[in-house]
Design a protein around this motif. Structure first.
Motif, PDB file in Angstrom:
ATOM      1  N   ALA A 146      15.478  46.403  36.166  1.00 60.28           N
ATOM      2  CA  ALA A 146      15.986  46.393  34.699  1.00 60.28           C
ATOM      3  C   ALA A 146      16.546  45.316  34.777  1.00 60.28           C
ATOM      4  O   ALA A 146      16.220  45.107  33.452  1.00 60.28           O
ATOM      5  N   SER A 147      16.635  44.972  35.193  1.00 57.31           N
ATOM      6  CA  SER A 147      17.790  43.388  34.923  1.00 57.31           C
ATOM      7  C   SER A 147      16.828  42.184  35.497  1.00 57.31           C
ATOM      8  O   SER A 147      17.874  41.451  35.157  1.00 57.31           O
ATOM      9  N   ARG A 148      15.960  41.981  36.244  1.00 60.48           N
ATOM     10  CA  ARG A 148      15.294  41.124  36.862  1.00 60.48           C
ATOM     11  C   ARG A 148      15.174  39.949  35.889  1.00 60.48           C
ATOM     12  O   ARG A 148      14.689  38.827  36.459  1.00 60.48           O
ATOM     13  N   ALA A 149      15.125  39.803  34.735  1.00 60.76           N
ATOM     14  CA  ALA A 149      14.480  38.877  33.636  1.00 60.76           C
ATOM     15  C   ALA A 149      15.548  38.561  32.914  1.00 60.76           C
ATOM     16  O   ALA A 149      15.690  38.083  31.787  1.00 60.76           O
ATOM     17  N   THR A 150      16.591  38.704  33.680  1.00 57.72           N
ATOM     18  CA  THR A 150      18.382  38.550  32.906  1.00 57.72           C
ATOM     19  C   THR A 150      17.878  37.109  32.784  1.00 57.72           C
ATOM     20  O   THR A 150      18.013  36.358  33.400  1.00 57.72           O
ATOM     21  N   GLU A 151      18.894  36.191  32.093  1.00 51.22           N
ATOM     22  CA  GLU A 151      19.292  34.946  31.843  1.00 51.22           C
ATOM     23  C   GLU A 151      20.384  34.481  33.057  1.00 51.22           C
ATOM     24  O   GLU A 151      21.043  35.451  33.805  1.00 51.22           O
ATOM     25  N   PRO A 152      19.235  33.415  33.884  1.00 53.60           N
ATOM     26  CA  PRO A 152      20.897  32.921  34.936  1.00 53.60           C
ATOM     27  C   PRO A 152      21.430  32.245  34.903  1.00 53.60           C
ATOM     28  O   PRO A 152      21.733  32.239  33.684  1.00 53.60           O
ATOM     29  N   PHE A 153      22.620  32.537  35.210  1.00 59.01           N
ATOM     30  CA  PHE A 153      23.973  32.149  35.229  1.00 59.01           C
ATOM     31  C   PHE A 153      25.154  32.326  36.384  1.00 59.01           C
ATOM     32  O   PHE A 153      24.119  32.675  37.537  1.00 59.01           O
ATOM     33  N   PHE A 154      26.011  31.288  37.032  1.00 60.47           N
ATOM     34  CA  PHE A 154      26.901  31.310  37.882  1.00 60.47           C
ATOM     35  C   PHE A 154      27.829  31.811  37.862  1.00 60.47           C
ATOM     36  O   PHE A 154      28.817  31.574  36.487  1.00 60.47           O
ATOM     37  N   GLU A 155      28.706  31.643  38.832  1.00 58.26           N
ATOM     38  CA  GLU A 155      29.708  32.167  38.229  1.00 58.26           C
ATOM     39  C   GLU A 155      30.826  32.370  40.029  1.00 58.26           C
ATOM     40  O   GLU A 155      30.268  32.115  41.208  1.00 58.26           O
ATOM     41  N   HIS A 156      32.329  31.920  39.979  1.00 62.94           N
ATOM     42  CA  HIS A 156      33.595  31.647  41.543  1.00 62.94           C
ATOM     43  C   HIS A 156      34.419  32.283  41.388  1.00 62.94           C
ATOM     44  O   HIS A 156      34.892  31.976  39.902  1.00 62.94           O
ATOM     45  N   LEU A 157      34.643  32.661  41.738  1.00 57.70           N
ATOM     46  CA  LEU A 157      35.859  33.703  42.005  1.00 57.70           C
ATOM     47  C   LEU A 157      36.216  33.925  43.060  1.00 57.70           C
ATOM     48  O   LEU A 157      35.790  33.360  44.632  1.00 57.70           O
ATOM     49  N   VAL A 158      37.828  33.905  43.438  1.00 55.91           N
ATOM     50  CA  VAL A 158      38.205  34.267  44.436  1.00 55.91           C
ATOM     51  C   VAL A 158      39.088  35.538  44.571  1.00 55.91           C
ATOM     52  O   VAL A 158      39.762  35.900  43.781  1.00 55.91           O
ATOM     53  N   PRO A 159      38.407  36.666  45.374  1.00 59.80           N
ATOM     54  CA  PRO A 159      39.154  37.362  46.113  1.00 59.80           C
ATOM     55  C   PRO A 159      40.897  37.438  46.642  1.00 59.80           C
ATOM     56  O   PRO A 159      40.979  36.724  47.003  1.00 59.80           O
ATOM     57  N   VAL A 160      41.539  38.444  45.900  1.00 57.32           N
ATOM     58  CA  VAL A 160      42.975  38.309  46.837  1.00 57.32           C
ATOM     59  C   VAL A 160      43.104  39.193  47.987  1.00 57.32           C
ATOM     60  O   VAL A 160      42.133  40.280  47.806  1.00 57.32           O
TER      61      VAL A 160
END
Length: 326
Positions: A146-160
């Motif tokens: 159901a999600s595999r045709a989503t538009e591509p994107f990128f995230e950068h996160l720093v966990p505590v």
């Protein structure tokens, strides 16, 4: 990270469970060269013929500590992905990431780089000039249908960081022991680094609806009483609400991965995840036509700006139709 095998196997994953004879299944790694004249090697524990998924986690490459002066480090030209997320997590070193949605970021220890390929993306990965040692894991997550045709994107996160018994915890996907991120996921997942600096024990709370894997990066480790050698993966089926992990003298570093069983069939070939042979044929054709032959920079995979070099051609498809296996 790309799968740089010249003859990548097709993997079709179904929802038929593998019945375990013991509470813990130990998966051995296989060595895979990333290519080039000196070929940095990685140790791959997923996918395997016997088991190809842990929740949505479908690909585990473990590398280092790698002496960059001896191997040349990491230099992976622009290459495509579909139907998955890449999860980059480093213990040592630095990698420069560029992708076709315009992202330019550094992968550093303790920081999460998460790229959602969705319908299609391309990216490059290069170790930076100041890096002398590379050490970390590259992970893929299969997107539900159901999600595999989503538009591509990128995230950068720093966990505590959090604390669990004798272990420091950095949870880069989901939540564990007060540590976590808001990383976007499309199925229930957890991913965390556990560090025991000296000999000790940790009782890790688990979601019993999840299946889990514990990858041993370093140390003498037992998982639920089973000895797990370095670079091996201990698999735990759904139904476990805790697991006890012990580390011998010198401590240990581990990566815990888990998720609800995906319950779908997927076909993995090279850097593509689809649902059929025809999906893979289409993705490969578009990559070779639009990017390698420079016919359409606005096609499915786009163009990675700022990379000095040509993109990576796809391997040849098998001469017979891809069929389910495993």
């Amino acid at each position: 990270m790309s799968n740089l095998e010249r003859d990548p196997a097709e993997v079709l994953v179904g929802d038929d469970p593998v019945v375990l004879d013991t509470p813990v299944e130990i998966l051995e790694p296989r060595e895979v060269p990333l290519g080039g004249p000196r070929a940095m090697n990685v140790r791959r524990t997923l996918p395997q013929r016997r088991r190809s998924l842990i929740g949505g986690w479908c690909f585990i490459d473990h590398y280092g500590p790698d002496d960059v002066s001896a191997t040349g480090g990491m230099r992976v030209p622009p290459h495509p992905h579909t139907g998955l997320q890449t999860v980059s997590w480093l213990f040592e070193g630095e990698i420069e990431h560029r992708d076709s949605v315009g992202s330019h970021a550094m992968v550093r220890p303790g920081e999460l780089n998460l790229m959602t390929a969705g319908r299609g993306i391309s990216h490059s990965e290069v170790s930076t000039p100041g890096t002398t040692r590379l050490h970390g894991v590259q992970l893929w997550v299969a997107l539900p249908d159901a999600s595999r045709a989503t538009e591509p994107f990128f995230e950068h996160l720093v966990p505590v960081s959090g604390r669990l018994g004798d272990a420091e915890v950095r949870t880069f996907v989901g939540r564990l022991a007060g540590s976590g991120t808001d990383a976007t996921v499309f199925s229930p997942l957890v991913g965390a680094e556990l560090l025991l600096r000296t000999a000790g024990e940790v009782v890790v709370p688990l979601d019993p609806s999840f299946e889990h894997g514990v990858l041993v990066d370093a140390g003498d480790v037992t998982v639920a009483g089973a000895d797990v050698p370095r670079a091996h993966l201990a698999y735990l089926p759904p139904g476990c609400d805790t697991v006890t992990i012990t580390a011998g003298d010198g401590g240990a570093r581990l990566v815990l991965l888990g998720g609800e069983p995906l319950g779908e069939q997927i076909v993995m070939w090279w850097n593509f995840i689809g649902r059929s042979h025809d999906d893979v044929v289409q993705y490969r054709s578009e990559w070779m036509r639009d990017v390698i032959d420079d016919e359409d920079e606005h096609g499915r995979f786009g163009v990675v700006a700022g990379y000095d070099g040509r993109p990576l051609p796809a391997p040849e498809l098998p001469t017979v139709r891809l069929k389910p296996r495993g």
